[in-house]
Design a protein around this motif. Structure first.
Motif, PDB file in Angstrom:
ATOM      1  N   GLY A 100      38.391  47.821  41.647  1.00 19.41           N
ATOM      2  CA  GLY A 100      39.393  48.732  41.111  1.00 19.41           C
ATOM      3  C   GLY A 100      40.456  49.137  42.102  1.00 19.41           C
ATOM      4  O   GLY A 100      41.438  49.782  41.728  1.00 19.41           O
ATOM      5  N   GLN A 101      40.304  48.749  43.361  1.00 22.29           N
ATOM      6  CA  GLN A 101      41.314  49.111  44.350  1.00 22.29           C
ATOM      7  C   GLN A 101      42.424  48.065  44.406  1.00 22.29           C
ATOM      8  O   GLN A 101      42.201  46.868  44.202  1.00 22.29           O
ATOM      9  CB  GLN A 101      40.686  49.266  45.740  1.00 22.29           C
ATOM     10  CG  GLN A 101      39.825  50.509  45.849  1.00 22.29           C
ATOM     11  CD  GLN A 101      39.335  50.736  47.262  1.00 22.29           C
ATOM     12  OE1 GLN A 101      38.716  49.862  47.855  1.00 22.29           O
ATOM     13  NE2 GLN A 101      39.616  51.921  47.795  1.00 22.29           N
ATOM     14  N   ALA A 102      43.645  48.528  44.701  1.00 21.30           N
ATOM     15  CA  ALA A 102      44.804  47.652  44.843  1.00 21.30           C
ATOM     16  C   ALA A 102      44.739  46.952  46.196  1.00 21.30           C
ATOM     17  O   ALA A 102      44.437  47.580  47.215  1.00 21.30           O
ATOM     18  CB  ALA A 102      46.093  48.460  44.725  1.00 21.30           C
ATOM     19  N   VAL A 103      45.023  45.652  46.180  1.00 12.91           N
ATOM     20  CA  VAL A 103      44.925  44.853  47.401  1.00 12.91           C
ATOM     21  C   VAL A 103      46.175  43.993  47.608  1.00 12.91           C
ATOM     22  O   VAL A 103      46.955  43.773  46.687  1.00 12.91           O
ATOM     23  CB  VAL A 103      43.669  43.947  47.367  1.00 12.91           C
ATOM     24  CG1 VAL A 103      42.397  44.789  47.391  1.00 12.91           C
ATOM     25  CG2 VAL A 103      43.666  43.027  46.153  1.00 12.91           C
ATOM     26  N   TYR A 104      46.340  43.519  48.819  1.00 15.03           N
ATOM     27  CA  TYR A 104      47.411  42.589  49.168  1.00 15.03           C
ATOM     28  C   TYR A 104      46.803  41.456  49.975  1.00 15.03           C
ATOM     29  O   TYR A 104      45.697  41.583  50.501  1.00 15.03           O
ATOM     30  CB  TYR A 104      48.530  43.281  49.961  1.00 15.03           C
ATOM     31  CG  TYR A 104      48.173  43.583  51.396  1.00 15.03           C
ATOM     32  CD1 TYR A 104      48.600  42.750  52.433  1.00 15.03           C
ATOM     33  CD2 TYR A 104      47.408  44.700  51.737  1.00 15.03           C
ATOM     34  CE1 TYR A 104      48.279  43.021  53.757  1.00 15.03           C
ATOM     35  CE2 TYR A 104      47.085  44.977  53.050  1.00 15.03           C
ATOM     36  CZ  TYR A 104      47.516  44.136  54.060  1.00 15.03           C
ATOM     37  OH  TYR A 104      47.188  44.391  55.358  1.00 15.03           O
ATOM     38  N   ILE A 106      44.244  43.523  41.958  1.00 16.25           N
ATOM     39  CA  ILE A 106      43.215  44.560  41.874  1.00 16.25           C
ATOM     40  C   ILE A 106      41.870  43.886  42.093  1.00 16.25           C
ATOM     41  O   ILE A 106      41.565  42.855  41.459  1.00 16.25           O
ATOM     42  CB  ILE A 106      43.225  45.260  40.487  1.00 16.25           C
ATOM     43  CG1 ILE A 106      44.604  45.859  40.187  1.00 16.25           C
ATOM     44  CG2 ILE A 106      42.117  46.305  40.406  1.00 16.25           C
ATOM     45  CD1 ILE A 106      45.032  46.991  41.096  1.00 16.25           C
ATOM     46  N   ALA A 107      41.059  44.436  42.974  1.00 16.27           N
ATOM     47  CA  ALA A 107      39.738  43.881  43.252  1.00 16.27           C
ATOM     48  C   ALA A 107      38.839  44.016  42.021  1.00 16.27           C
ATOM     49  O   ALA A 107      38.758  45.089  41.425  1.00 16.27           O
ATOM     50  CB  ALA A 107      39.105  44.601  44.439  1.00 16.27           C
ATOM     51  N   LEU A 108      38.175  42.919  41.653  1.00 15.65           N
ATOM     52  CA  LEU A 108      37.252  42.936  40.519  1.00 15.65           C
ATOM     53  C   LEU A 108      35.810  43.169  40.945  1.00 15.65           C
ATOM     54  O   LEU A 108      34.947  43.410  40.105  1.00 15.65           O
ATOM     55  CB  LEU A 108      37.352  41.620  39.731  1.00 15.65           C
ATOM     56  CG  LEU A 108      38.671  41.394  38.999  1.00 15.65           C
ATOM     57  CD1 LEU A 108      38.689  40.008  38.368  1.00 15.65           C
ATOM     58  CD2 LEU A 108      38.879  42.471  37.940  1.00 15.65           C
ATOM     59  N   ASN A 109      35.556  43.079  42.242  1.00 15.90           N
ATOM     60  CA  ASN A 109      34.221  43.351  42.770  1.00 15.90           C
ATOM     61  C   ASN A 109      34.358  44.004  44.136  1.00 15.90           C
ATOM     62  O   ASN A 109      35.415  43.952  44.745  1.00 15.90           O
ATOM     63  CB  ASN A 109      33.381  42.071  42.870  1.00 15.90           C
ATOM     64  CG  ASN A 109      33.945  41.074  43.866  1.00 15.90           C
ATOM     65  OD1 ASN A 109      34.923  40.394  43.570  1.00 15.90           O
ATOM     66  ND2 ASN A 109      33.344  40.986  45.036  1.00 15.90           N
ATOM     67  N   VAL A 149      40.015  38.712  42.820  1.00 11.53           N
ATOM     68  CA  VAL A 149      41.156  39.595  42.637  1.00 11.53           C
ATOM     69  C   VAL A 149      41.879  39.221  41.348  1.00 11.53           C
ATOM     70  O   VAL A 149      42.109  38.042  41.091  1.00 11.53           O
ATOM     71  CB  VAL A 149      42.122  39.474  43.848  1.00 11.53           C
ATOM     72  CG1 VAL A 149      43.395  40.257  43.618  1.00 11.53           C
ATOM     73  CG2 VAL A 149      41.416  39.923  45.118  1.00 11.53           C
ATOM     74  N   GLN A 150      42.217  40.229  40.551  1.00 13.00           N
ATOM     75  CA  GLN A 150      43.012  39.976  39.350  1.00 13.00           C
ATOM     76  C   GLN A 150      44.474  40.220  39.683  1.00 13.00           C
ATOM     77  O   GLN A 150      44.850  41.298  40.151  1.00 13.00           O
ATOM     78  CB  GLN A 150      42.577  40.851  38.183  1.00 13.00           C
ATOM     79  CG  GLN A 150      43.325  40.493  36.911  1.00 13.00           C
ATOM     80  CD  GLN A 150      42.738  41.098  35.660  1.00 13.00           C
ATOM     81  OE1 GLN A 150      41.572  41.468  35.623  1.00 13.00           O
ATOM     82  NE2 GLN A 150      43.554  41.224  34.633  1.00 13.00           N
TER      83      GLN A 150
END
Length: 135
Positions: free
Chosen positions: A31-35, A60-63, A73-74
């Motif tokens: 659920g966290q935003a990633v780059y 967004i991390a899926l796990n 990542v989605q």
């Protein structure tokens, strides 16, 4: 308001999900935003980072994962987060690493980076868009 309170176990890809497998470069929660970092790993995006790359969320991390572990990542499509969303509201990257917030909570010195628009009270339509402009 504050950052969305996302239940990690409820983060699920939805219609039209575009995902990518990778390696985590930090401890990340679903659920966290990633780059995507310069070394190719996924790390937590942050709207007030001194590093421009980190201010431009790409997924967004899926796990959950620790550094060096596999992560999914989605990057597009719909996402169920089971947070309390307001349909039609645009959500942005926050100044808390990995956080997502409404526009009203983008603080001074943070960069505007659109994450998604809420399609319902639990689903987001991912629309990543980094402005390069700070508040």
């Amino acid at each position: 308001m504050a950052d969305l309170s996302i239940t990690a176990s409820s983060v699920l890809p939805g219609a039209g999900a575009i995902t990518e497998d990778g390696i985590s470069g930090a401890t990340i929660t679903a659920g966290q935003a990633v780059y995507k970092a310069a070394d190719g790993t996924w790390a937590l995006a942050d709207a007030d980072s001194a590093t421009a790359l980190a201010r431009d969320a790409k997924g967004i991390a899926l796990n959950g994962a620790s550094a060096g572990q596999p992560i999914k990542v989605q990057k597009g499509g719909e996402l169920t987060v089971n947070a309390v969303l307001t349909a039609g509201t645009t959500y942005y990257l926050s100044g808390t690493a990995g956080g997502i917030c409404p526009l009203a909570d983008v603080g001074t010195g943070e960069y505007y980076d659109i994450i998604a628009i809420a399609k319902s009270t639990t689903n987001l339509k991912l629309l990543f868009g980094y402005s390069g402009v700070s508040a």
